[in-house]
Design a protein around this motif. Structure first.
Motif, PDB file in Angstrom:
ATOM      1  N   CYS A 271      15.262   2.707  12.684  1.00  0.00           N
ATOM      2  CA  CYS A 271      16.324   3.041  11.735  1.00  0.00           C
ATOM      3  C   CYS A 271      17.280   1.890  11.460  1.00  0.00           C
ATOM      4  N   ALA A 272      16.948   0.687  11.942  1.00  0.00           N
ATOM      5  CA  ALA A 272      17.864  -0.451  11.817  1.00  0.00           C
ATOM      6  C   ALA A 272      18.151  -0.820  10.368  1.00  0.00           C
ATOM      7  N   ASN A 273      17.161  -0.744   9.500  1.00  0.00           N
ATOM      8  CA  ASN A 273      17.334  -1.195   8.116  1.00  0.00           C
ATOM      9  C   ASN A 273      17.059  -0.076   7.121  1.00  0.00           C
ATOM     10  N   THR A 274      17.484   1.126   7.465  1.00  0.00           N
ATOM     11  CA  THR A 274      17.271   2.262   6.579  1.00  0.00           C
ATOM     12  C   THR A 274      18.486   2.486   5.680  1.00  0.00           C
ATOM     13  N   ALA A 275      18.236   3.104   4.527  1.00  0.00           N
ATOM     14  CA  ALA A 275      19.301   3.291   3.540  1.00  0.00           C
ATOM     15  C   ALA A 275      20.261   4.404   3.914  1.00  0.00           C
ATOM     16  N   ASP A 276      19.767   5.450   4.574  1.00  0.00           N
ATOM     17  CA  ASP A 276      20.590   6.610   4.906  1.00  0.00           C
ATOM     18  C   ASP A 276      19.871   7.408   5.977  1.00  0.00           C
ATOM     19  N   PRO A 277      20.491   8.477   6.514  1.00  0.00           N
ATOM     20  CA  PRO A 277      19.842   9.262   7.557  1.00  0.00           C
ATOM     21  C   PRO A 277      18.484   9.841   7.149  1.00  0.00           C
ATOM     22  N   ALA A 278      18.336  10.259   5.897  1.00  0.00           N
ATOM     23  CA  ALA A 278      17.058  10.805   5.451  1.00  0.00           C
ATOM     24  C   ALA A 278      15.960   9.754   5.531  1.00  0.00           C
ATOM     25  N   ASP A 279      16.283   8.521   5.142  1.00  0.00           N
ATOM     26  CA  ASP A 279      15.329   7.420   5.215  1.00  0.00           C
ATOM     27  C   ASP A 279      14.945   7.144   6.664  1.00  0.00           C
ATOM     28  N   CYS A 280      15.916   7.229   7.547  1.00  0.00           N
ATOM     29  CA  CYS A 280      15.660   7.072   8.978  1.00  0.00           C
ATOM     30  C   CYS A 280      14.654   8.120   9.449  1.00  0.00           C
ATOM     31  N   GLY A 281      14.857   9.367   9.047  1.00  0.00           N
ATOM     32  CA  GLY A 281      13.955  10.441   9.444  1.00  0.00           C
ATOM     33  C   GLY A 281      12.531  10.209   8.978  1.00  0.00           C
ATOM     34  N   LYS A 282      12.381   9.698   7.754  1.00  0.00           N
ATOM     35  CA  LYS A 282      11.037   9.456   7.223  1.00  0.00           C
ATOM     36  C   LYS A 282      10.353   8.303   7.958  1.00  0.00           C
TER      37      LYS A 282
END
Length: 227
Positions: free
Chosen positions: A42-53
């Motif tokens: 999740c270091a370079n994700t746009a938002d929590p939803a992106d982290c989940g994916k």
């Protein structure tokens, strides 16, 4: 509360799960990412939803016939029942749900849910012939004990958390909170592991200092909610 869509007529890839050499007949436990893996994914994700994916992309390849993804639909299969279907909603508000982990002894699927900046979890108990399929909203990630009878959630922070430790017991109707622990002095953070099937090791921060305690399920400091 059931907030999902549950019906049979969707794409065959979600409804019809066939056994192949690559899909084990008996599902195996898929552990959640540890703290280091979570931070890396999740270091370079746009938002929590992106982290989940990003987490789901790593986990779902091992899910066999338990969980399937097709576009914005996530399907959790249920033995002898239509699948539970979760549909991602467009935009940051969501909700967006992603496959997070699977605990085989309790036949429970853990989903990571993002709604804007809010994160929580949804547990789907598939049933496995001994319980009725159910969904349960959780304040934080569940940690299962070794015999599959209990799990614990720990949710402490400065603002917006339950600020309590909860032990959940699997019942025929689904998981239910059996007991809760609320510290006398507020904790700003906490983590938990199972030291034994009925004993917890709690690491917490109180007044800027770190400490730990062993908390057996028979400890009188618990507030018991179920007999």
């Amino acid at each position: 509360m059931r907030f999902l869509i549950r019906f049979a007529p969707v794409a065959c890839a979600l409804c019809c799960v066939t056994a192949t050499a690559q899909i084990p007949s008996t599902p195996i436990t898929i552990a959640p990412p540890n703290a280091e893996q979570f931070a890396k994914l999740c270091a370079n994700t746009a938002d929590p939803a992106d982290c989940g994916k990003k987490i789901e992309a790593q986990q779902i390849g091992r899910a066999g016939a338990v969980v399937k993804r097709a576009g914005n639909l996530l399907a959790v299969t249920v033995p002898g029942e239509p699948p539970f279907l979760f549909e991602d909603k467009p935009g940051e508000a969501g909700p967006n749900l992603s496959f997070y982990a699977y605990h085989a002894p309790s036949d429970a699927v853990v989903l990571y849910r993002a709604q804007a900046d809010k994160l929580d979890f949804v547990l789907v108990q598939r049933g496995g012939g001994t319980t009725s399929p159910s969904t349960t909203e959780l304040p934080n990630e569940p940690f299962f004990n070794t015999d599959g009878r209990f799990f614990v959630t720990v949710d402490f922070c400065g603002e917006g958390c339950e600020n309590r430790l909860s032990v959940w017991r699997f019942e025929r109707r689904g998981p239910a909170r059996e007991r809760v622990f609320v510290p006398r002095t507020p904790w700003t953070d906490a983590g938990v592991t199972w030291g034994a099937p009925r004993r917890l090791i709690v690491e917490y921060t109180e007044g800027g200092k770190n400490a730990s305690l062993n908390l057996d399920l028979g400890d009188p400091r618990w507030t018991v909610l179920l007999p």
